[in-house]
Enzyme design. Structure first.
Site, PDB file in Angstrom:
ATOM      1  N   GLY A   1       2.839   3.291   4.225  1.00  0.00           N
ATOM      2  CA  GLY A   1       1.648   2.932   3.462  1.00  0.00           C
ATOM      3  C   GLY A   1       1.211   1.500   3.755  1.00  0.00           C
TER       4      GLY A   1
ATOM      5  N   THR B   1      -0.528   9.848   1.715  1.00  0.00           N
ATOM      6  CA  THR B   1      -1.577   8.820   1.801  1.00  0.00           C
ATOM      7  C   THR B   1      -1.208   7.729   2.811  1.00  0.00           C
ATOM      8  OG1 THR B   1      -0.637   7.590  -0.063  1.00  0.00           O
ATOM      9  CG2 THR B   1      -2.388   9.164  -0.583  1.00  0.00           C
TER      10      THR B   1
ATOM     11  N   TYR C   1      -1.178   7.737 -13.083  1.00  0.00           N
ATOM     12  CA  TYR C   1      -0.569   6.642 -12.325  1.00  0.00           C
ATOM     13  C   TYR C   1       0.144   5.673 -13.272  1.00  0.00           C
ATOM     14  CZ  TYR C   1      -0.288   2.778  -8.916  1.00  0.00           C
ATOM     15  OH  TYR C   1       0.132   1.776  -8.075  1.00  0.00           O
TER      16      TYR C   1
END
Ligand code: UDP
Length: 314
Positions: free
Chosen positions: A11, A36, A146
């Site tokens: 990431g 991601t 989150y």
């Protein structure tokens, strides 16, 4: 040579940490399921003798052969549009992923560092935010997936610390930015830069008076590295004290790119925090840390990166 496992190592922040750890002489085992993250971020490390990449979803059992000294848990969607599109994965990696990473740490008698976030403060009622502030989070709002995942991750980390005696660290990261952010991850800075360079309208959500405290990635990485080598088990804020409105940073990006883009106002997303600024007394006094990269320099470097990405050469 220290041997370090980093989850989410492909990431944005994870890959910069891989670079830093390798520079410090660590052997790095980078684990990422590329949900991601991207191989583009670590392509330059392939073939490095101290680097190894494992494609794995850390919500499942993590097996690593041999000894491990450090486990850094950075795996998670981190941009609002990602965690809104991947709500269950976000909750799972914060809960199950943290559990697995802590289990690996305990088994290897290693030291654990959790990537937490200023999001644990929610839409804060205390300003600036000290580590002792408990936060103001809507558990059932869109961002709750989150915020609560990270709050659970912190609770799990402290439970392993207190109950199993695992050596743990928790960093609360405030809006890090820099090269390797995804151009379409929806975060304000890469979005504004992409829009400015393409002479497209800049999309400001709400009235643009909401604030953030943006921190250049090398400063964030330095803070994380210092925390890793400290003996502080309680959470530590790592972020710039320079709070800025979204409108002002959009204008700075327009000026730095020399763009003629207009600004358009769009609705503010649900539960979007109105302000955010860390109290960094702990990082300053206990770690001797403070950010060193001026915003103009950080923005310029990031704009250069976005420009190269748009041209297909980064
Ligand atoms: N934002 C904006 N336009 C965009 C993307 C984001 O005005 O195209 C706003 C967003 O609503 C928030 C701020 O910029 O108030 C920072 O957003 P970001 O997603 O970068 O970080 P976070 O909200 O997670 O701190």
């Amino acid at each position: 040579m220290p041997r370090t496992v980093i989850t989410g190592g492909a990431g944005f922040l994870g890959s910069h940490l891989c670079d830093r750890l390798l520079n410090e002489g660590h052997e790095v085992i980078c684990i990422d399921n590329l949900l991601t993250g991207s191989l583009d971020n670590i392509g330059h490390l392939m073939g490095h003798p101290g680097f190894c990449f494992v494609k794995h979803d850390v919500t499942n059992y993590i097996h690593v052969k041999g000894h491990v000294d450090f486990v850094l848990h950075f795996a998670s969607p981190a941009s609002p549009i990602d965690y809104l599109r991947l709500p269950i994965q976000t909750l799972k990696v914060g809960a199950l992923g943290t559990h697995k990473a802590l289990g690996l740490t305990k088994e290897k008698r290693a030291r654990f560092l959790l990537a937490s976030t200023s999001e644990v403060y929610g839409d804060p009622k205390e300003h600036p935010q000290k580590e002792t502030y408990w936060g103001h989070v809507n558990p059932v709002g869109l961002r709750g997936v989150y915020d609560e995942a990270k709050r659970f991750a912190e609770a799990m980390t402290m439970a392993y610390h207190r109950f199993h005696g695992v050596d743990t660290r928790i960093v609360r990261i405030f809006n890090a930015y820099g090269p390797r952010m995804r151009l379409h991850d929806g975060r304000a800075l890469p979005t504004f830069m992409r829009q400015a360079l393409a002479e497209e309208p800049i999309t400001i959500y709400g009235d643009g008076r909401q604030t953030r405290s943006f921190t250049y990635v090398s400063d964030t990485v330095e803070g994380i590295f210092r925390l890793l080598h400290s003996n502080i088990a309680d959470p530590v804020n790592i972020g710039s004290r320079q709070e800025i409105t979204i409108q002002t940073i959009a204008e700075e990006i327009l000026a730095l790119t020399g763009s003629a883009s207009t600004i358009v106002f769009k609705p503010l997303p649900e539960d979007d925090p109105k302000s955010r600024q860390p109290d960094t007394t702990v990082a300053e006094t206990a770690l001797g840390w403070q950010p060193t990269v001026p915003r103009r320099q950080g923005l310029t470097r990031t704009i250069d990166y976005v420009r190269k990405r748009l041209a297909g050469c980064a």
